[in-house]
Design an enzyme around this catalytic site. Sequence first.
Site, PDB file in Angstrom:
ATOM      1  N   CYS A   1      71.084  57.889 -53.497  1.00  0.00           N
ATOM      2  CA  CYS A   1      70.204  57.158 -54.424  1.00  0.00           C
ATOM      3  C   CYS A   1      68.895  56.710 -53.789  1.00  0.00           C
ATOM      4  CB  CYS A   1      70.938  55.928 -54.959  1.00  0.00           C
ATOM      5  SG  CYS A   1      71.392  54.789 -53.644  1.00  0.00           S
TER       6      CYS A   1
ATOM      7  N   CYS B   1      77.767  53.365 -52.934  1.00  0.00           N
ATOM      8  CA  CYS B   1      77.029  52.148 -52.556  1.00  0.00           C
ATOM      9  C   CYS B   1      77.833  51.352 -51.530  1.00  0.00           C
ATOM     10  CB  CYS B   1      76.770  51.279 -53.777  1.00  0.00           C
ATOM     11  SG  CYS B   1      76.271  52.206 -55.226  1.00  0.00           S
TER      12      CYS B   1
HETATM   13 FE1  FES Z   1      71.853  52.889 -54.615  1.00  0.00          FE
HETATM   14 FE2  FES Z   1      73.982  51.581 -55.389  1.00  0.00          FE
HETATM   15  S1  FES Z   1      72.821  53.037 -56.536  1.00  0.00           S
HETATM   16  S2  FES Z   1      73.053  51.531 -53.444  1.00  0.00           S
END
Ligand code: FES
Length: 206
Positions: free
Chosen positions: A34, A105
């Site tokens: 992400c 995450c």
């Molecule tokens: Fe990036 Fe959770 S979506 S750390």
Amino acid sequence: MQYSQKVLDHFMKPHNVGKLEHPDAEATEGSPACGDQISITLNIDPETKVIKDVKFQSYGCASNIATGSIITDMAMGKTIEEAKNITWKGAADELDGLPPVKMHCSVLAVDTLKKAIKKYEIEHGYAKAEKFSKQTIVEELKKVIYPGVGEDIVTLKMVKYVGFEDGIATIDVEIPKFDKYRDNIAEEIEEHLEAFDEIKEVKVTI
Ligand code: FES
């Protein structure tokens, strides 16, 4: 997104937020999944190797903040040997679960804590820098989470082959053609492995 009450509590009022002024160990990592980032700083007693203080700063999502909060609670007062045993699954369990698409995450937060401890150990001569090998690649692939079920692609036996020769990492992965996460997984594998200086090229076959 369905979060547990514990995740919400740690997200709204995270513990141990910030940066230690004179840390004995620190690490900052970004998630290839992400692009978010987290930093962890630690103060460690040189005699007992007990973590006297630990703080985190997250630029990630609610799951990352909640995991940063819970793992710093878990690590506080532990020896570095004990803190190394904290896993992303254990952290997610402590939070009463995380949605499968958010498991990466938790991986990011725990990996950053482990990197900080490893750097401390290497700097102080308690551990040697690991020699890069095919096993390093396998270990890295264990950080790639299949978002459909929130488990890593090695445990799920999606990885069929791992090769490393002349700086080229070759990875064969088996995911059904219609699977909506196919492209994400291929991209994430590349981003994870491209971070290693030893790897000049990544070839992913899906
Ligand atoms: Fe990036 Fe959770 S979506 S750390």
